[in-house]
Design a protein around this motif. Sequence first.
Motif: not given
Lengths: 454, 454
Positions: A97, A113, A116
């Motif tokens: 990413q 990313n 979480e």
Amino acid sequence: MAHRYDCIIVGAGLSGLIAARNLQRAGKNVLVFEAQDYVGGRMLGKHIAPNQYIDLGGQWVGPTQDRFLALLDEYNIPRFPSPLQGKVVLIYNDKRQEFNGFFQGFAEGDRPNVPEEEWQDAMKAWKTFDELSQSLSPQYPEANEENKKLDSQTFAQWIQENTQTDFGRWYFAYMCRAVGFLGPAEPDEVSLLHVLWGNKSASQAEHPEAELIHDGAGQIPSKIVTELNNEIHLNEAVVKITQDDHGVEVTTLKGIYQANFVIVAMPPYLAGKITYHPPLPPIKQQLAQRFPMGTLAKLLISYETPFWRSQGLAGVGMGNTEWIELFADSSDPRSGKGVLATFVMGDRYHRWIKLTKSEQKSVVLSDLAKYLGQQALSPTTFDIQDWPSNQWVGGGYAAFMPPGVWTRFGQSINKPFNRIYWAGTEIAERWAGFFDGAIRTAEAAAEAVLKSAE
Amino acid sequence: MAHRYDCIIVGAGLSGLIAARNLQRAGKNVLVFEAQDYVGGRMLGKHIAPNQYIDLGGQWVGPTQDRFLALLDEYNIPRFPSPLQGKVVLIYNDKRQEFNGFFQGFAEGDRPNVPEEEWQDAMKAWKTFDELSQSLSPQYPEANEENKKLDSQTFAQWIQENTQTDFGRWYFAYMCRAVGFLGPAEPDEVSLLHVLWGNKSASQAEHPEAELIHDGAGQIPSKIVTELNNEIHLNEAVVKITQDDHGVEVTTLKGIYQANFVIVAMPPYLAGKITYHPPLPPIKQQLAQRFPMGTLAKLLISYETPFWRSQGLAGVGMGNTEWIELFADSSDPRSGKGVLATFVMGDRYHRWIKLTKSEQKSVVLSDLAKYLGQQALSPTTFDIQDWPSNQWVGGGYAAFMPPGVWTRFGQSINKPFNRIYWAGTEIAERWAGFFDGAIRTAEAAAEAVLKSAE
Ligand SMILES: Cc1cc2nc3c(=O)[nH]c(=O)nc-3n(C[C@H](O)[C@H](O)[C@H](O)COP(=O)(O)OP(=O)(O)OC[C@H]3O[C@@H](n4cnc5c(N)ncnc54)[C@H](O)[C@@H]3O)c2cc1C
Ligand SMILES: Cc1cc2nc3c(=O)[nH]c(=O)nc-3n(C[C@H](O)[C@H](O)[C@H](O)COP(=O)(O)OP(=O)(O)OC[C@H]3O[C@@H](n4cnc5c(N)ncnc54)[C@H](O)[C@@H]3O)c2cc1C
């Protein structure tokens, strides 16, 4: 009668050179011995093409590294901001990413990313870590009860207890391998106290990699040398230092030299290779056995252009790929070329050093291609600096302490031994592991010699 | 043209002497270099009175130490059982007791009077420890997944997790400081894997301290030397070893010597002090930075008689007193005198080495008096051998590995480097840390040289 120097300096790394220069400026006559065929030690440049220099040792400088900045200013050596236009690449568990942020311990900019929960795990643990670190004194860690407790643990133990997710654990392990005062060490090799204290006195939060030096840090040693009236003997390792109340005798395989004082300017493990008469105090001797150099090779890979920029990439990446955990754009705008600096660290080094030279190159390039695309496979130059193979340095970036060492042996780290004084980045109280720390110890040693000589 | 030896041996400790002797017996001409002014290294005797010898280094031998026993037999050196008539004294948390048993790891005889729950805690944990240890291979630990897990922990971690009581924790910490292959280390300095493996391949269960040697182990080096036609250079440390396809060149401060092969017979840290051309492989270099010598002084205290015996005491004690955690009756019946051997180990050494010489003596004697009564205060001789102050040995009993070292660097421990072979107790696969291990490595190195020379 043999000539008698005011001070002999052993080791012509940055610290030895600064010590020699400062003493000479104060009117003392000095002699420097260097085991290798070049000056600079871990400050080592290479001229790879017209107008193009790379640093096989250290290269970066940060805004609070006062002493190193002062040196650059003094010699009118210009700097430029470390290139970071565009997105950073993260490859974590094979997922690639691009994001507008960066982390090496401290997280900055956007977050990548990753799930979480995993990111929060890392961030929460980082907060805990940093608070614990900030609670320490910035001075050499004392052997008090609290520090003994921290010192009796490995960093791996702390990570295990304070993170719950794979990403959280990798985040800290990566930091442990990527930061200057940390060897690199793998987390199970290093004392928690060492990591905490290093984070306090040589913190990534102060951005030690903020700037780069036009034409490289490697130009500095020869600039200092021109001040020294050629009083440097290369290829002449010191093997013995004898002292009594009247002076010091320094022995090499080429001769015996007299001086009033000696400064030994190198990592403690290297200093321990020298024979001393009388012998060093036992705690100092045993410290030299317990302060190993990190396991790391540096690679400099250059390209016709910084091709990544046209793709919106910063030329900076990190991740848990097979070989390369970190690389950074080190292109000097003066040259117009693209240069990536990268490292093979810790356990990755152990696997990598078993490969043939051509495999070493191809696995690194194919890892880089995962980050930056196929163009990464076609560099114009490819340089490997394998620091653990260099017996006069013994590893890189710097030395670290295994558990139990700071609070038992640390007290001896910079204590002069009669007429012998110590310098070198490893023994710095501020910016240990960095150029700046090397300079600080050299300034202090030179000053101490001047004071003793009064 | 310079004389060319078949083999040069560096280091005249037990391992170097055996290697030299074996090669000479096989018809090779050898030359031995020793840095110090005596042969024997950690096998070091002292004549303290007519008919009375003490060992400032190693002294004991056990029934499964085949190679050392064979050596004693070969030179007709008689042994006697380590005196253990009478009760052993334990002082734990200031409470003194006498009991008919002993433990150094393995418990034997009666159990001491500590609260049942604490004793059971120690015994249960010992069983767990020993089973884990026995599950290992007796060969050098491989870098497999299981071993990596064990190696990534300190012994302190294991103790913390496997004991619940203060006595249980002390029991293991004491073992960690008192056993030969363990430095001594404090539990937070040493890899769990190192402790487990050592317990397997050099086990206290095999009673390595079962017997003593009449007139001491210190008589052995000179007996070996008489076979060597004086081909030993004392006070001549080797500083550099250069090799190519044709041979080896050994450099000291007194000269340069040629040979076909070299055996370096000393702890890896000491071997790492020598300069090598070409340099050692990086993993071997870094092992030398990561295999420190233990922190220990040995004390030999002699009395007109073994006065403790008339009190029904064995002259053996252990406990968590301030200075002395272990002492043992080492009286040679031939002399009729009483001799206690004791040690100041680990953290106790750190505190003790800061005292003046006369304090060092008085605190040890007053500790001994707690175990054996006031008569202990009036010895006839009092000898201190402070091994960490000796820069050619660097500590004692032997070297140990911090966490993470075995499975990353251990593979290089005894691998020959072209014409250079390694010996010394530290690199033994069986009885590492003991005389027996030193002999085994020497025999293997001499054999390997003979084979290469064919
Ligand atoms: C790959 C790498 C990247 C780094 N990146 C950075 C960075 O970006 N920024 C930063 O600030 N720092 C960085 N560092 C650290 C920085 O390079 C060091 O802190 C600094 O150069 C150390 O200088 P020193 O004088 O203390 O030691 P050294 O440079 O190690 O100098 C010691 C000298 O002593 C000599 N010597 C050893 N034994 C003897 C003997 N017996 N007789 C005579 N001479 C002897 C050696 O040959 C050597 O020249 C990096 C280091 C490495 C290896
Ligand atoms: C206090 C103490 C108690 C011990 N108790 C026992 C015991 O009861 N039983 C037992 O079995 N074992 C015991 N040991 C361990 C035993 O003494 C050692 O295992 C053995 O003596 C090691 O022999 P070595 O040849 O491997 O090493 P060493 O004896 O250390 O020999 C290495 C030699 O190399 C020399 N040297 C180093 N550098 C150089 C150089 N550059 N050039 C030339 N020479 C160099 C050194 O001076 C030394 O003489 C004890 C050790 C100590 C310290």
